[in-house]
Design a protein around this motif. Structure first.
Motif, mmCIF file in Angstrom:
data_model
loop_
_atom_site.group_PDB
_atom_site.id
_atom_site.type_symbol
_atom_site.label_atom_id
_atom_site.label_comp_id
_atom_site.label_asym_id
_atom_site.label_seq_id
_atom_site.Cartn_x
_atom_site.Cartn_y
_atom_site.Cartn_z
ATOM 1 N N GLU A 27 2.277 101.283 -1.320
ATOM 2 C CA GLU A 27 2.549 100.138 -0.452
ATOM 3 C C GLU A 27 1.415 99.916 0.541
ATOM 4 N N VAL A 28 0.900 101.006 1.102
ATOM 5 C CA VAL A 28 -0.208 100.903 2.053
ATOM 6 C C VAL A 28 -1.436 100.325 1.373
ATOM 7 N N GLU A 29 -1.728 100.849 0.169
ATOM 8 C CA GLU A 29 -2.887 100.353 -0.570
ATOM 9 C C GLU A 29 -2.722 98.882 -0.920
ATOM 10 N N LYS A 30 -1.496 98.489 -1.285
ATOM 11 C CA LYS A 30 -1.233 97.096 -1.631
ATOM 12 C C LYS A 30 -1.428 96.195 -0.428
ATOM 13 N N LYS A 31 -0.948 96.653 0.753
ATOM 14 C CA LYS A 31 -1.093 95.877 1.976
ATOM 15 C C LYS A 31 -2.556 95.732 2.354
ATOM 16 N N GLU A 32 -3.285 96.872 2.285
ATOM 17 C CA GLU A 32 -4.708 96.831 2.612
ATOM 18 C C GLU A 32 -5.459 95.934 1.642
ATOM 19 N N SER A 33 -5.071 95.994 0.365
ATOM 20 C CA SER A 33 -5.718 95.165 -0.643
ATOM 21 C C SER A 33 -5.476 93.690 -0.367
ATOM 22 N N SER A 34 -4.235 93.345 0.014
ATOM 23 C CA SER A 34 -3.891 91.960 0.322
ATOM 24 C C SER A 34 -4.679 91.453 1.526
ATOM 25 N N GLU A 35 -4.752 92.271 2.571
ATOM 26 C CA GLU A 35 -5.506 91.886 3.767
ATOM 27 C C GLU A 35 -6.984 91.734 3.450
ATOM 28 N N SER A 36 -7.483 92.608 2.587
ATOM 29 C CA SER A 36 -8.890 92.545 2.202
ATOM 30 C C SER A 36 -9.191 91.263 1.436
ATOM 31 N N ILE A 37 -8.266 90.876 0.555
ATOM 32 C CA ILE A 37 -8.452 89.650 -0.227
ATOM 33 C C ILE A 37 -8.480 88.435 0.686
ATOM 34 N N VAL A 38 -7.541 88.395 1.648
ATOM 35 C CA VAL A 38 -7.481 87.274 2.589
ATOM 36 C C VAL A 38 -8.773 87.190 3.400
ATOM 37 N N ALA A 39 -9.223 88.338 3.911
ATOM 38 C CA ALA A 39 -10.446 88.365 4.713
ATOM 39 C C ALA A 39 -11.653 87.928 3.890
ATOM 40 N N THR A 40 -11.710 88.394 2.642
ATOM 41 C CA THR A 40 -12.828 88.035 1.764
ATOM 42 C C THR A 40 -12.843 86.542 1.473
ATOM 43 N N GLU A 41 -11.661 85.992 1.175
ATOM 44 C CA GLU A 41 -11.578 84.565 0.867
ATOM 45 C C GLU A 41 -11.946 83.714 2.081
ATOM 46 N N LEU A 42 -11.513 84.139 3.273
ATOM 47 C CA LEU A 42 -11.861 83.407 4.490
ATOM 48 C C LEU A 42 -13.364 83.462 4.744
ATOM 49 N N ASP A 43 -13.966 84.628 4.489
ATOM 50 C CA ASP A 43 -15.416 84.761 4.653
ATOM 51 C C ASP A 43 -16.156 83.851 3.678
ATOM 52 N N ARG A 44 -15.687 83.820 2.434
ATOM 53 C CA ARG A 44 -16.318 82.955 1.435
ATOM 54 C C ARG A 44 -16.176 81.488 1.815
ATOM 55 N N HIS A 45 -14.985 81.151 2.323
ATOM 56 C CA HIS A 45 -14.750 79.772 2.754
ATOM 57 C C HIS A 45 -15.696 79.395 3.887
ATOM 58 N N GLU A 46 -15.864 80.316 4.823
ATOM 59 C CA GLU A 46 -16.755 80.063 5.962
ATOM 60 C C GLU A 46 -18.195 79.894 5.493
ATOM 61 N N ILE A 47 -18.619 80.734 4.550
ATOM 62 C CA ILE A 47 -19.978 80.642 4.019
ATOM 63 C C ILE A 47 -20.193 79.292 3.342
ATOM 64 N N VAL A 131 -8.033 68.361 17.488
ATOM 65 C CA VAL A 131 -6.597 68.231 17.250
ATOM 66 C C VAL A 131 -6.307 68.407 15.762
ATOM 67 N N GLY A 132 -5.313 69.236 15.440
ATOM 68 C CA GLY A 132 -4.961 69.486 14.045
ATOM 69 C C GLY A 132 -4.675 70.957 13.818
ATOM 70 N N THR A 133 -4.553 71.342 12.553
ATOM 71 C CA THR A 133 -4.205 72.719 12.207
ATOM 72 C C THR A 133 -5.442 73.501 11.789
ATOM 73 N N TRP A 134 -5.578 74.697 12.370
ATOM 74 C CA TRP A 134 -6.747 75.546 12.128
ATOM 75 C C TRP A 134 -6.296 76.942 11.708
ATOM 76 N N ARG A 135 -7.020 77.527 10.780
ATOM 77 C CA ARG A 135 -6.747 78.908 10.362
ATOM 78 C C ARG A 135 -7.809 79.811 10.972
ATOM 79 N N TRP A 136 -7.356 80.723 11.835
ATOM 80 C CA TRP A 136 -8.272 81.613 12.532
ATOM 81 C C TRP A 136 -8.648 82.804 11.654
ATOM 82 N N ASN A 137 -9.670 83.524 12.081
ATOM 83 C CA ASN A 137 -10.191 84.621 11.267
ATOM 84 C C ASN A 137 -9.197 85.763 11.085
ATOM 85 N N ASN A 138 -8.135 85.794 11.890
ATOM 86 C CA ASN A 138 -7.102 86.816 11.694
ATOM 87 C C ASN A 138 -6.008 86.343 10.738
ATOM 88 N N GLY A 139 -6.208 85.155 10.129
ATOM 89 C CA GLY A 139 -5.257 84.641 9.149
ATOM 90 C C GLY A 139 -4.119 83.827 9.722
#
Length: 205
Positions: A27-47, A131-139
């Motif tokens: 479960e811990v590995e799955k959670k860390e993996s999920s958070e890692s995927i979100v962070a990676t996708e946000l970084d790619r989006h920012e790039i 004005v509007g909806t924004w997704r911050w780096n913490n998701g």
């Protein structure tokens, strides 16, 4: 009554291999993996956004240079015609008219050439672009309202209109000072009390 004793290595293996321990680890590995995927996708989006912003700025710079050159060419052409007219009026003894033409030439020469997009862009972004909806780096998704509030426990305000810089005052964490990008799609900056702590948000609506 005799008690059977087990070697320590057997006990250790049993503990490590227990279903409870293994399940928690998964479960811990799955959670860390999920958070890692979100962070990676946000970084790619920012790039991707930064790449687009850079392309936009380069295109605007090239367009501005062409505009400046064309405007300068037009100014030289009209100045040449007016100078010729001034000379003619002077030769005809119409000195007042000649002086008026000379003043117009001076005004044209001193007038700063600005592309049409230079007018009103900063003001519009400052009042409406955030004005509007924004997704911050913490998701976390946060909706900025037009009255300087958000849909959560936070307020925002413009602190430097010339740079489109905003201050976000969060209720439970230190404030963020961020700058709105030229295309109005990215907020990027740092914690107000820690310039090494980077924060950002991307528009999602």
């Amino acid at each position: 009554m005799r008690h059977q004793l087990f070697p320590l290595n057997v006990i250790f293996i049993a503990i490590v291999a227990s279903p409870f321990t293994s399940g928690n680890s998964a479960e811990v590995e799955k959670k860390e993996s999920s958070e890692s995927i979100v962070a990676t996708e946000l970084d790619r989006h920012e790039i991707s956004i930064r790449t687009l912003d850079r392309s936009y700025r380069e295109s605007i710079a090239s367009l501005n240079e062409a505009y400046q050159a064309d405007r300068e060419s037009l100014r030289k052409a009209i100045t040449k015609k007016l100078t010729k007219q001034q000379k003619l009026l002077t030769e005809q003894g119409k000195l007042d008219e000649a002086v008026a033409v000379r003043e117009r030439i001076t005004q044209l020469s001193s007038k700063r050439i600005l592309p049409p997009l230079s007018f009103g862009v900063t003001s519009d972004l400052s009042t409406h672009g955030i004005v509007g909806t924004w997704r911050w780096n913490n998701g976390v998704d946060v909706r900025n309202l037009s009255d300087g509030k958000t849909n959560g426990n936070c307020t925002w305000k413009l602190v430097d209109g010339s740079k489109n810089e905003y201050l976000f005052n969060w209720s439970k964490i230190p404030a963020d000072r961020v700058r709105l990008s030229g295309n109005g799609r990215v907020l990027e900056g740092t914690k107000a009390n820690d310039l090494t702590f980077r924060v950002w948000a991307v528009r999602i609506d």
